[in-house]
Write a protein that holds these residues in place. Structure first.
Motif, mmCIF file in Angstrom:
data_model
loop_
_atom_site.group_PDB
_atom_site.id
_atom_site.type_symbol
_atom_site.label_atom_id
_atom_site.label_comp_id
_atom_site.label_asym_id
_atom_site.label_seq_id
_atom_site.Cartn_x
_atom_site.Cartn_y
_atom_site.Cartn_z
ATOM 1 N N CYS A 74 0.843 -1.194 0.000
ATOM 2 C CA CYS A 74 0.000 0.000 0.000
ATOM 3 C C CYS A 74 0.879 1.245 0.000
ATOM 4 O O CYS A 74 2.073 1.178 0.285
ATOM 5 C CB CYS A 74 -0.948 0.019 1.195
ATOM 6 S SG CYS A 74 -0.149 0.313 2.784
ATOM 7 N N LEU A 108 1.099 5.401 1.294
ATOM 8 C CA LEU A 108 0.610 6.471 2.147
ATOM 9 C C LEU A 108 1.058 7.779 1.530
ATOM 10 O O LEU A 108 2.248 8.051 1.441
ATOM 11 C CB LEU A 108 1.174 6.352 3.564
ATOM 12 C CG LEU A 108 0.483 5.379 4.527
ATOM 13 C CD1 LEU A 108 0.619 3.959 4.044
ATOM 14 C CD2 LEU A 108 1.068 5.506 5.924
ATOM 15 N N ALA A 117 1.931 7.081 11.768
ATOM 16 C CA ALA A 117 1.322 6.502 10.569
ATOM 17 C C ALA A 117 0.493 5.274 10.921
ATOM 18 O O ALA A 117 -0.634 5.097 10.429
ATOM 19 C CB ALA A 117 2.403 6.140 9.559
ATOM 20 N N MET A 163 -3.601 4.870 10.446
ATOM 21 C CA MET A 163 -4.145 3.801 9.608
ATOM 22 C C MET A 163 -5.079 2.901 10.398
ATOM 23 O O MET A 163 -6.117 2.464 9.897
ATOM 24 C CB MET A 163 -2.998 2.986 8.999
ATOM 25 C CG MET A 163 -2.147 3.772 8.012
ATOM 26 S SD MET A 163 -0.720 2.838 7.410
ATOM 27 C CE MET A 163 -1.523 1.613 6.390
ATOM 28 N N TRP A 193 -7.743 6.092 9.042
ATOM 29 C CA TRP A 193 -7.185 7.157 8.206
ATOM 30 C C TRP A 193 -7.192 6.715 6.744
ATOM 31 O O TRP A 193 -6.749 5.632 6.400
ATOM 32 C CB TRP A 193 -5.766 7.444 8.660
ATOM 33 C CG TRP A 193 -4.977 8.396 7.817
ATOM 34 C CD1 TRP A 193 -5.381 9.584 7.322
ATOM 35 C CD2 TRP A 193 -3.620 8.224 7.393
ATOM 36 N NE1 TRP A 193 -4.359 10.186 6.630
ATOM 37 C CE2 TRP A 193 -3.272 9.364 6.651
ATOM 38 C CE3 TRP A 193 -2.667 7.232 7.581
ATOM 39 C CZ2 TRP A 193 -2.014 9.537 6.088
ATOM 40 C CZ3 TRP A 193 -1.416 7.392 7.020
ATOM 41 C CH2 TRP A 193 -1.091 8.541 6.289
ATOM 42 N N GLY A 194 -7.754 7.551 5.879
ATOM 43 C CA GLY A 194 -7.776 7.247 4.458
ATOM 44 C C GLY A 194 -8.890 6.320 4.029
ATOM 45 O O GLY A 194 -8.899 5.837 2.901
ATOM 46 N N GLN A 202 -6.251 8.617 1.565
ATOM 47 C CA GLN A 202 -4.823 8.895 1.582
ATOM 48 C C GLN A 202 -4.022 7.606 1.657
ATOM 49 O O GLN A 202 -2.812 7.618 1.732
ATOM 50 C CB GLN A 202 -4.493 9.789 2.782
ATOM 51 C CG GLN A 202 -5.123 11.157 2.654
ATOM 52 C CD GLN A 202 -5.468 11.750 4.002
ATOM 53 O OE1 GLN A 202 -5.791 11.041 4.943
ATOM 54 N NE2 GLN A 202 -5.424 13.050 4.109
ATOM 55 N N VAL A 203 -4.727 6.481 1.697
ATOM 56 C CA VAL A 203 -4.076 5.180 1.710
ATOM 57 C C VAL A 203 -4.539 4.413 0.490
ATOM 58 O O VAL A 203 -5.714 4.075 0.369
ATOM 59 C CB VAL A 203 -4.409 4.379 2.991
ATOM 60 C CG1 VAL A 203 -3.733 3.024 2.946
ATOM 61 C CG2 VAL A 203 -3.990 5.132 4.225
#
Length: 294
Positions: free
Chosen positions: A2, A4, A150, A154, A158-159, A165-166
């Protein structure tokens, strides 16, 4: 695997510091706020009382007198990593360029230097010894906080929205507790090393090995997340750009993942040098003309 991206490194760094605060400070604020130093040092600490009251939360930094803040700045070096976390996290969003706050800004900059230099020894659990150069230990401290930040972002979704954003593969497994990133052999006992970070039970091990670090000796069972950092930029506009691969170090060659990062950085450095050379070449006629006029 993945990626970031599209988030400032500062945001991730702040999240990491808040996570460290939660892990090491929450429930222990009163204990951590006590400053225990040798008597001869205590006599020289002009700002000891000020720092103790600040750590206890009796007042906020933004409301302090400039003279008090300036007097206590040199004493920050006597605080522990936990005390620096307790002091710094409440002020993470304090930003000003006003001249009236210059002492506060200098105070926070010193706190950051001390904090990031003391994080690696706080988390160190063995392996290759930390380097003596403080700037290298400081850089590692920043990297540790970013990794923790980070992971925390995650794990808390997040994202996960539309403006993700991921960028991850559908088969991306759950994030492991062990994260690895490469350290420059130039600075670490003259050989390639890998930093292994446990994000659940915060700890750092520095594994030696030019070709294949021994993860089993470090107690690794299962998979690790390997970070290839392609981040560029400076200051507050520096955007995080990571590629993360989750693999079993007993079955796959971790160093191959790092080689991609090294190759890309070398290519980027070459590109930057070419751009700089072209810029100098374009500017040279103007310089000659200016010199002739004078």
């Amino acid at each position: 695997r993945c990626k970031l991206t599209n988030v400032t490194e500062q945001r991730v760094l702040k999240t990491g510091l808040r996570q460290l605060h939660a892990l090491f400070i929450d429930g222990r604020q009163g204990e951590v706020a006590e400053i225990h130093v040798e008597q001869d040092i205590a006599r020289k600490m002009l700002g000891r009382t000020f720092l103790k009251r600040l750590l206890k939360g009796e007042f906020e930094l933004k409301g302090c007198m400039e003279n008090d803040v300036a007097s206590a700045q040199s004493d920050l070096r006597h605080l522990t990593a936990e005390q620096l976390l307790l002091l710094r996290v409440p002020t993470l969003d304090f930003q000003t360029t006003a001249g009236s706050h210059s002492a506060r800004q200098s105070f926070l900059e010193m706190a950051d230097r001390q904090l990031f230099s003391k994080l690696p020894p706080l988390l160190f659990r063995g392996g290759v010894a930390l380097p003596e150069q403080l700037e290298l230990v400081h850089a590692l401290g920043v990297r540790l906080a970013i990794v923790l930040g980070a992971v925390q972002l995650m794990r808390t979704g997040w994202g996960s929205g539309k403006s993700s954003q991921v960028d991850a593969d559908a088969s991306m497994p759950a994030l492991p507790s062990k994260w690895a990133f490469k350290l420059s052999g130039e600075h670490w006992a003259g050989r390639g090393c890998v930093a292994l970070v446990d994000v659940d039970e915060p700890g750092l091990r520095v594994l030696p090995g030019e070709d294949k670090p021994d993860f089993s000796e470090a107690g690794v069972v299962g998979k690790v997340a390997v970070v290839c950092d392609r981040t560029q930029g400076v200051g507050g506009s520096r955007m995080l750009h990571w590629e993360i691969c989750v693999l079993d170090p007993m079955k796959h060659d971790v160093m191959n993942e790092f080689e991609e990062e090294v190759a890309e950085k070398a290519q980027q450095q070459l590109t930057n040098e070419l751009h700089a050379a072209l810029a100098r070449h374009k500017a040279s006629p103007e310089k000659k003309k200016s010199h002739n006029l004078w």
